[in-house]
Structure formats: C-alpha cells, structure tokens
Design an enzyme around this catalytic site. Structure first.
Site, PDB file in Angstrom:
ATOM      1  N   ARG A  90       0.826  -1.233   0.000  1.00 55.93           N
ATOM      2  CA  ARG A  90       0.000   0.000   0.000  1.00 55.93           C
ATOM      3  C   ARG A  90       0.849   1.269   0.000  1.00 55.93           C
ATOM      4  O   ARG A  90       0.378   2.342  -0.347  1.00 55.93           O
ATOM      5  CB  ARG A  90      -0.975  -0.028   1.183  1.00 55.93           C
ATOM      6  CG  ARG A  90      -1.907   1.161   1.261  1.00 55.93           C
ATOM      7  CD  ARG A  90      -3.231   0.883   1.966  1.00 55.93           C
ATOM      8  NE  ARG A  90      -3.083   0.074   3.153  1.00 55.93           N
ATOM      9  CZ  ARG A  90      -2.607   0.495   4.342  1.00 55.93           C
ATOM     10  NH1 ARG A  90      -2.264   1.754   4.489  1.00 55.93           N
ATOM     11  NH2 ARG A  90      -2.512  -0.328   5.356  1.00 55.93           N
ATOM     12  N   ASP A 124      -5.018  19.203 -14.891  1.00 58.36           N
ATOM     13  CA  ASP A 124      -5.344  17.860 -15.372  1.00 58.36           C
ATOM     14  C   ASP A 124      -4.936  17.835 -16.841  1.00 58.36           C
ATOM     15  O   ASP A 124      -5.537  18.493 -17.684  1.00 58.36           O
ATOM     16  CB  ASP A 124      -6.847  17.613 -15.199  1.00 58.36           C
ATOM     17  CG  ASP A 124      -7.276  16.231 -15.685  1.00 58.36           C
ATOM     18  OD1 ASP A 124      -6.579  15.644 -16.532  1.00 58.36           O
ATOM     19  OD2 ASP A 124      -8.342  15.762 -15.236  1.00 58.36           O
ATOM     20  N   LYS A 163      -6.318   6.825 -19.801  1.00 57.80           N
ATOM     21  CA  LYS A 163      -6.534   7.326 -21.157  1.00 57.80           C
ATOM     22  C   LYS A 163      -5.248   7.191 -21.983  1.00 57.80           C
ATOM     23  O   LYS A 163      -4.810   6.090 -22.223  1.00 57.80           O
ATOM     24  CB  LYS A 163      -7.051   8.768 -21.081  1.00 57.80           C
ATOM     25  CG  LYS A 163      -8.139   8.992 -20.011  1.00 57.80           C
ATOM     26  CD  LYS A 163      -9.426   8.252 -20.304  1.00 57.80           C
ATOM     27  CE  LYS A 163     -10.398   8.246 -19.124  1.00 57.80           C
ATOM     28  NZ  LYS A 163     -10.741   9.535 -18.540  1.00 57.80           N
TER      29      LYS A 163
END
Ligand SMILES: *Cc1c(COP(=O)(O)O)cnc(C)c1O
Length: 382
Positions: free
Chosen positions: A50, A176, A201
């Site tokens: 983690r 972004d 993407k």
C-alpha cells in the site's frame, strides 16, 4: 539513475533498474504484498504494497518524473484517485479554491459534493477570461485547478495567464493534463506546480487499465503519498506493469492520433451532414491560435454536431465503437448529452454549448483514410 535526452527514449527506458532484474528486458511483475524487513525506522518506509514502493511502482514513478519533468511522481488506482488525493493533500477545511468551468464530470462532482462537505469551497471561473479571475480570489484561496483541454468542446484555457496569475497571487497551480499527454504539452516545464493524469486514457492507451498519476515537486508528492497510504487507492503491481508497457509507445500513438484527428476534423468540416466541428487544430476553433502556441500537437479528441439522425449515424459506424472514455488505440464515439452530461437538463446543456446532436470522437490508431471513410459513409447514410 540513467538519464536520456529525449521524450521518446525516456518513454522506452527511463526507470528501468540497472542492472536489469535477472537481465530481464521487460521488468517482471512483483506480486508480493510485503517485503522482508531491513530495519525500517518509520511506518512510511515499511515494505508493504500500500506504500507504493514495489519495484514496479518505483520504475513507473521514475519514468513519469522523467517524461513530465518533475521531481517526484505517484501512481494511483484511477485518475479520480490522483485528482482527489492531489486536492485533499493540499487543502484543509475552510480553504477556498478557484476552478475552471466545464470540468470533467467526476472532478466536478467530487469538488461540489464531497470536498464541499469537508469544508472546502470552490468558485468557478471562465478559463478564457483571465481578467475575471482576480475578483474571485479570496484571502483563503489556496489553489487554481484547470484542465489542459476541456471536454467535450475542446476549449483551451489561458494557461500562460493562469501560471502567471498563480505566481503573482501565490496560489498552487494544478492541471489535469489527461487530454494532451506529455507528448503534446509538458505543464511542469511550462510553470504549473502539479500535473494530474487519468492514466487510463493516453498514458496507458489500450483501454485495459484504470490508473492515475500525479507529478510535481518532491514535497507535494510526499504529501500526496502520505494521504494515499491512508486512503488506500494504491495501484496494483500488475496494473503498474501494463501502464509501464503502454507508456513505451505513447509518443508513437499520440503523434498518429494528432495527425488522424486533424485529418478527420477537416473531412468532417467539409461534409454537408456536419454543422460544426470542435477541434483545436482547426482554424475555425475559437482557441486555435492559443493551442498552436501552447501545444506540440492538438490531440486525438474532437467533437462535431450533425444535422443527420444521431442513432442512425452511430449505428452506421463499422470501425468506431460507441463507448465512453478516450485515449485508447481504438476509435471511440460517444454522445455527451446521453452520457457525461446526461445529469443536466437540455437547457443547462444548451447554456454550456453542448447540443443534443453533438458527438465526441476519441481517435485511435487505425488507418486514417479508413477511419475518415467510416465516418463520412455513416453520416451520408444517416
Ligand atoms: C477519465 C478522466 C478522469 C478520471 O479518470 P479515471 O481514470 O476514470 O478515474 C479525470 N479527468 C479527465 C480529463 C478524464 O478524461
């Protein structure tokens, strides 16, 4: 760590450990959740998955730093995890932020519903009207959040002015950069403080991994990592491996997509069944000259309004797939009024310029002439 001169070479080689692990040309996947103790002194140094420090994470972080020209990077389990982690790690209750209008729907809802609930307020500003920004700035304003290219009308905000504004006003700037990718624009070099990606993407590019990435200063990534360790949106090592593999061909894919999208945009603009095409590479686009100055390529996403039957048109496409998302090798089509903007009333959509007959196309890497033929035939028959 070896360094490379160009983006193309860095995409292939940056981050690869030397010596290679067992000589492997393609780094193996480290499935182990835990690693033998080496006397680590703090919780954040533990050998536990983690904490995002597996060899697969480290290789990917190094590659992302190199290609986005940042000091440090962090991969996350999705683009939304990158965005929420970036924002929450920089903000606390009582803070105010400036946000560009027309954001990606998930980000918009996160800001207005979730972050709002935690006591962070935002003011939406027109990214194309820098003269209006200062009036929205408050004493408790901490940062300005923008997107490199807006969805689905492909508007390009005044990014140079935004960087300048943030420097003057001492605000953190976050962008972004999902739609442009480092092949077309490198925000950190341009002056932004932190860049976030939906790596789902273009960065991965094959519609088979959900992932996110943040790149910026060592201090801001350290903050983000501390929060991510607690939120738990760590990227799985297998997904790390796939993302690293996808990145190796990023430059090839995006250049092809830039060229094909421009050719398709021009062909659509000339067709009588198309009323309007939105693509920053077209001279008819309101932000064309700005996009030309900022970006090395105009990207693979375009939108168009058709005067033909929408259902017949999409049903008539044989190459392009009707599906959400973008940035993959397959050409995808979606109707924003029926997908990303379905939650709005037709009047609300009209106000932000999203017509019910608007289709968004994410251009893949199929042959450009075959793709153009697919669209023109489907439109003619619809
Ligand atoms: C898809 C997307 C996101 C969200 O990314 P996920 O990987 O789906 O969580 C954020 N911003 C933009 C611009 C996107 O296109």
């Amino acid at each position: 760590m070896r360094t490379y001169k160009t983006l193309e070479t860095s995409l292939v080689h940056a981050g690869t450990p030397h010596p290679r692990i067992e000589g492997a040309v393609s780094s193996p996947i480290f499935c182990s959740v835990n690693y033998e103790s080496k006397g680590e002194a703090s919780y954040h140094e533990l050998g536990y998955l983690r904490l995002s420090r597996s060899p697969n994470h480290l290789e990917l972080h190094q590659k992302l730093c190199t290609i986005e020209k940042g000091e440090a990077a962090l991969v996350t389990a999705s683009g939304m995890a990158a965005i929420s982690t970036a924002l929450m790690s920089q903000l606390r209750p009582g803070d105010h932020i400036l946000v560009q209008e027309g954001l990606y729907g998930g980000t918009y809802t996160f800001l207005t519903e979730d972050l709002n609930k935690w006591g962070v307020r935002c003011s939406f500003v027109d990214g194309n009207r820098p003269e209006t920004w200062k009036a929205q700035r408050q004493d408790n304003t901490k940062l300005f959040y923008l997107e490199a290219v807006g969805n689905p009308l492909t508007r390009v905000s005044a990014l140079a002015e935004a960087v300048e504004f943030c420097k003057q006003e001492k605000l953190l700037s976050i962008i972004d950069s999902t739609f442009v990718s480092p092949v077309n624009f490198q925000p950190l070099e341009f002056g932004f403080d932190l860049v976030v990606h939906s790596a789902t993407k273009y960065l991965n590019g094959h519609s088979d991994v959900l992932a996110g990435a943040l790149v910026g200063s060592a201090a801001s990534i350290e903050k983000a990592l501390h929060l991510q360790v607690h939120l738990g949106a760590t990227l799985d090592p297998h997904a790390c491996f796939l993302l690293n593999r996808g990145l190796k061909t990023l430059a090839l894919r995006v250049r092809q997509q830039n060229a094909s999208a421009l050719a398709l945009a021009r062909a659509l603009e000339a067709h009588p069944g198309v009323d309007r095409v939105y693509y920053p590479g077209l001279e008819s686009h309101p932000d064309h000259s700005r996009a030309r100055k900022l970006f090395k390529g105009f990207g693979g996403v375009l939108s168009f309004e058709t005067n033909r039957n929408l259902e017949a048109l999409t049903a008539g496409l044989s190459l392009a797939i009707v599906a959400p998302s973008l940035g993959g090798v397959e050409t995808l089509v979606c109707c924003p009024a029926q997908t990303s903007h379905l939650g709005m009333t037709p009047a609300q959509r009209q106000e932000i310029g999203i017509a019910d007959n608007l289709l968004r196309v994410s251009v893949g890497i199929e042959d450009k002439d075959e793709l153009i033929e697919d669209f023109l035939e489907a439109i003619s028959r619809a």
